[in-house]
Each structure stands twice: as C-alpha cells, then as structure tokens.
Design an enzyme around this catalytic site. Structure first.
Site, PDB file in Angstrom:
ATOM      1  N   SER A  94       0.950  -1.214  -0.040  1.00 51.67           N
ATOM      2  CA  SER A  94      -0.025   0.111   0.257  1.00 51.67           C
ATOM      3  C   SER A  94       0.690   1.316   0.041  1.00 51.67           C
ATOM      4  O   SER A  94       0.517   2.396  -0.309  1.00 51.67           O
ATOM      5  CB  SER A  94      -0.989   0.141   1.256  1.00 51.67           C
ATOM      6  OG  SER A  94      -0.169   0.126   2.488  1.00 51.67           O
ATOM      7  N   ASP A 130      -3.735   7.447   8.403  1.00 52.08           N
ATOM      8  CA  ASP A 130      -4.770   6.786   8.894  1.00 52.08           C
ATOM      9  C   ASP A 130      -4.293   5.695  10.014  1.00 52.08           C
ATOM     10  O   ASP A 130      -5.046   4.902  10.107  1.00 52.08           O
ATOM     11  CB  ASP A 130      -5.347   6.165   7.729  1.00 52.08           C
ATOM     12  CG  ASP A 130      -4.722   5.139   7.071  1.00 52.08           C
ATOM     13  OD1 ASP A 130      -3.253   5.177   7.324  1.00 52.08           O
ATOM     14  OD2 ASP A 130      -4.768   4.343   6.068  1.00 52.08           O
ATOM     15  N   HIS A 172      -0.501   4.522   7.107  1.00 54.00           N
ATOM     16  CA  HIS A 172       0.090   5.030   6.031  1.00 54.00           C
ATOM     17  C   HIS A 172       0.194   6.538   6.363  1.00 54.00           C
ATOM     18  O   HIS A 172      -0.321   7.068   7.217  1.00 54.00           O
ATOM     19  CB  HIS A 172      -0.877   4.940   4.629  1.00 54.00           C
ATOM     20  CG  HIS A 172      -1.384   3.505   4.486  1.00 54.00           C
ATOM     21  ND1 HIS A 172      -2.575   3.153   4.981  1.00 54.00           N
ATOM     22  CD2 HIS A 172      -0.682   2.580   3.986  1.00 54.00           C
ATOM     23  CE1 HIS A 172      -2.681   1.893   4.701  1.00 54.00           C
ATOM     24  NE2 HIS A 172      -1.535   1.460   4.137  1.00 54.00           N
TER      25      HIS A 172
END
Ligand code: NAG
Ligand code: NAG
Ligand code: NAG
Length: 380
Positions: free
Chosen positions: A44, A354, A357
C-alpha cells in the site's frame, strides 16, 4: 531481552563495517535519475489503485481529498512517495496493472503494487492475493503481451511501453512492511529475526526473475520504522497482543518492531551488494527510507510536524487517535454508539494519515530528503 538487544546491535555494527568496506565500483558509472519508464512493485505504500481495482473495494473520502479531491485508490490523503518520484522524473503517475476502464496508459510504466501484499507467498486467509511473486509473474505476462502487440498495431505504442523501455526502465520496489508487521502476531522477536533471511531469499528470487527477463535498473526501498506506526503501537503496546507495555522508546515507538525493520534493512542492503557483485551489468540502488522517516519522527518539530504517532484520520483521540475497529472514513457502532473516523483539519502537520500510512505531507518530505542524494547507496 537485553541480551538480545545487545546481540542484535552487535550484528548491526558488524554489518555496517562490512558495508563501509565495500566501495561499489559501479557508483560513478550509475545513471542519473532519468528513465523512460517505471515498473513498480510493492504494498500500500506505493499502490496507486491496484487493490481497489482488483478486489472491487472502495477507499472512500477523506482518502485522496488533499490532492485528487476524490478517492484515488491510494491509502493516503494525496500523493504517495512513488507519485512524487514520478513527478521528479517528469513522468506521469503510474496506472495500476489491473485498471480495466478509463483507457489506462502504460506507455511510461505500470504499477503492480497492491495494498496488503507481502514478499512471502500468501496464505489462503490473506487479505491481498497479490504477493511479490505474483506481481513479478504479472509483470512477465504484461511484458510478453506488450511484445506481442507492438508489431501488430502501430497505434498501440501510445498506450504501452516501447521494447527498449524494459531494459532502460527503472524497476522500483517497496515491500516487506506487511511481512514484518504480520509476523509479530504469531512470532516472538527472536523468531521474527530468525525468519527474515527466508523473506529476503524470496525477494531475491523475484529480483532474479526480473533480471533474467532483462531488467537492469533496480531502485529498492528499505522498510520504514514499523514500530512507530499507530496501528502497531495500538495493537502491541496496549492491545490484546501487548507483551511488554514498557517496551517503547522515547518517541513512543515499539523497540522490537523497529529492530526487526533494521535487521531486515541490513539484510536487504547486503542483498543489494551481492546482486552488484553477481551481475556486473546491473544498477542497484538501495534507498534508505527508514532513516528519513525516523528522522522525521524524531525531529518532527524542527520539520514543522506535530505528534508523529497520532493518526490524522482515526478515532479515539489521545496519543494515537487510532482504533482498529474504526477505519478512516468509516462509521461503525461501538458500544451502541456511532463512532466515525474523520480526517483532521491540518493533515499537513501530521506524519500518520490513517494509523498505517503516511500523509501526503510526510511523503513529500521523504522524497525531498531522498532527492538530496544522501539516502541512497550508491548516492544519487
Ligand atoms: C535529529 O536531528 C539531529 C540534528 O540534526 C540529528 O543529529 C539526529 O540524528 C536526528 N535524529 C534522527 C533519528 O535521525
Ligand atoms: C466499550 O466498552 C468497553 C467495556 O465497557 C470499554 O472497555 C471500551 O473502552 C469501550 N470502547 C469504546 C470505544 O468506548
Ligand atoms: C547531503 O550531503 C551533503 C554532502 O555531504 C551535505 O552538504 C548536505 O547538507 C546534505 N544534505 C542533507 C539534507 O542532509
């Protein structure tokens, strides 16, 4: 525990001596930061929409709000490190391999990175099916389709890379964070450290497959300080997996997770050196993301950031503002009341977006530091 720390730091020390005695003969002949195309592999940290396409899942607002003004398949409020690097190279943002509508353009490269992915092959229960080995196979399929299509239709070259881009392009990697984070649930620190060489071997076999297919320019990010991610802190310091609640450093980061990340990075760096020796025609650049991120966390005030281990988009307030049951942008019922994880009003002052990240502001900081050239081996 203390013996282990001492042992590990001895190990670190030894490795550093070994590294500093290897002076790469290729350093002076390395390319500048200028490539016709980029092929990216990872999780991610560099997924530009692969998992939202692949699993048909949404990343809702406030994801994307500070740059794209809408969700953009990225686990961030805006641009990722890979986006800033593409900008620095004068190239467009990378389309995800699995993008199927909107005429994705792969002329300047393709992104195989998928949120949740690991270096190690996935288990049947894994959230992300696209482990590193599968991403490499996807690339090989991509390349063979491109080479098949190019001679058939002169117009396709506006959408797919030219043949020479596969040799001259840059192959970027940012993967391993999920392997380490996941390993701490079932394993002790000793077990995690003992398992790291297996993970590095798996990474090496993917790199070798790419080399065999003609890749020559490798740009390999190391992994960040996983112990400073609010999710890991919440889960391991105070959560149900808490082992030793006092085991945090002065920045509030988990020592064990950071140590595993550093050992992983030393072994990754050693692999980069090995590849250079083994393949004299290869350009391998090891990129020290860890040091930049850790400096940002340690010296956040100097760099204009606030509490670096507090999530901007989270729930619960306090030191971490993170609750694993309330994902950023979501509302759930908690103890009979509605709980919403909203974005903060000043995300540019936050390191963590978040809880897992980094914010766009932090990603930008990382790339600006990286481009000074001091954080890569060989230097830029
Ligand atoms: C924080 O900044 C100081 C002064 O520039 C530097 O010496 C130190 O290494 C930095 N901390 C980290 C963790 O990088
Ligand atoms: C929910 O209730 C439990 C038990 O009373 C409590 O421990 C927990 O902190 C509560 N959670 C939230 C998010 O308020
Ligand atoms: C990078 O290294 C150069 C040369 O050693 C030094 O002058 C410069 O201040 C460094 N930049 C940063 C941002 O650390």
């Amino acid at each position: 525990m203390f013996d282990l720390l001492a042992m590990a730091s001895k190990f670190l020390f030894l490795q550093i001596i070994i590294f500093s005695s290897i002076v790469s003969p290729l350093a002076s002949s390395s390319r500048v930061f200028n490539y016709p195309a980029v092929f990216n592999f990872g999780d991610s940290n560099s997924d530009t929409g692969e998992m939202t396409s692949g699993l048909g899942m949404g990343l809702d607002l406030p994801y994307g709000e500070h740059y794209f003004k809408k969700p953009a398949g990225r686990a961030c409020d805006g641009r990722l490190i890979v986006d800033f690097l593409m900008e620095a190279m004068g190239l467009p943002f990378l389309n995800p391999y699995l993008d199927s509508v909107g005429m994705p353009n792969f002329q300047k490269g393709c992104n195989f990175a998928a949120a949740g992915s690991t270096i190690m092959p996935v288990t049947p229960t894994a959230f992300c099916p696209f482990s590193f080995g599968i991403q490499v196979d996807q690339f090989l399929r991509f390349k063979s389709r491109v080479l098949e299509l190019l001679p058939q239709n002169a117009r396709v070259d506006e959408y797919i890379p030219a043949e020479n881009f596969f040799k001259e392009g840059l192959y970027m990697f940012d993967i391993g964070q999920n392997d380490l984070a996941g390993a701490f649930y079932p394993k002790t620190l000793e077990e995690v450290l003992a398992w790291i060489p297996t993970v590095i071997e798996e990474f090496e076999s993917g790199i070798k497959k790419l080399y065999d297919s003609g890749a020559r320019n490798f740009w390999i990010h190391n992994t960040g300080p996983a112990g400073c991610l609010p999710q890991n802190i919440a889960q391991f310091q105070t959560g149900m997996f808490g082992k030793d609640k006092t085991n945090v450093n002065k920045f509030g980061c988990l020592r064990e997770h950071n140590m595993a990340a550093r050992v992983f990075n030393l072994e990754l760096h050693a692999l980069c050196e090995k590849l250079k020796t083994q393949y004299p025609d290869v350009n391998v650049r090891y990129v020290d993301i860890y040091s930049i991120k850790y400096d940002l966390i340690a010296n956040h005030t100097k760099y204009g950031f606030e509490s670096p281990i507090r999530a901007c988009c989270g729930y619960g307030g306090g030191k971490l503002n993170y609750n694993i049951n309330v994902a950023c942008g979501h509302t759930v019922a908690l103890n009979g009341t509605k709980a919403t994880a909203k974005g903060c009003s000043n995300s540019a002052a936050y390191v963590s977006w978040d809880g897992i990240h980094y914010t766009q502001a932090a990603n930008n900081f990382v790339v600006q530091r990286l481009l000074t050239g001091n954080y890569t081996d060989p230097p830029l």
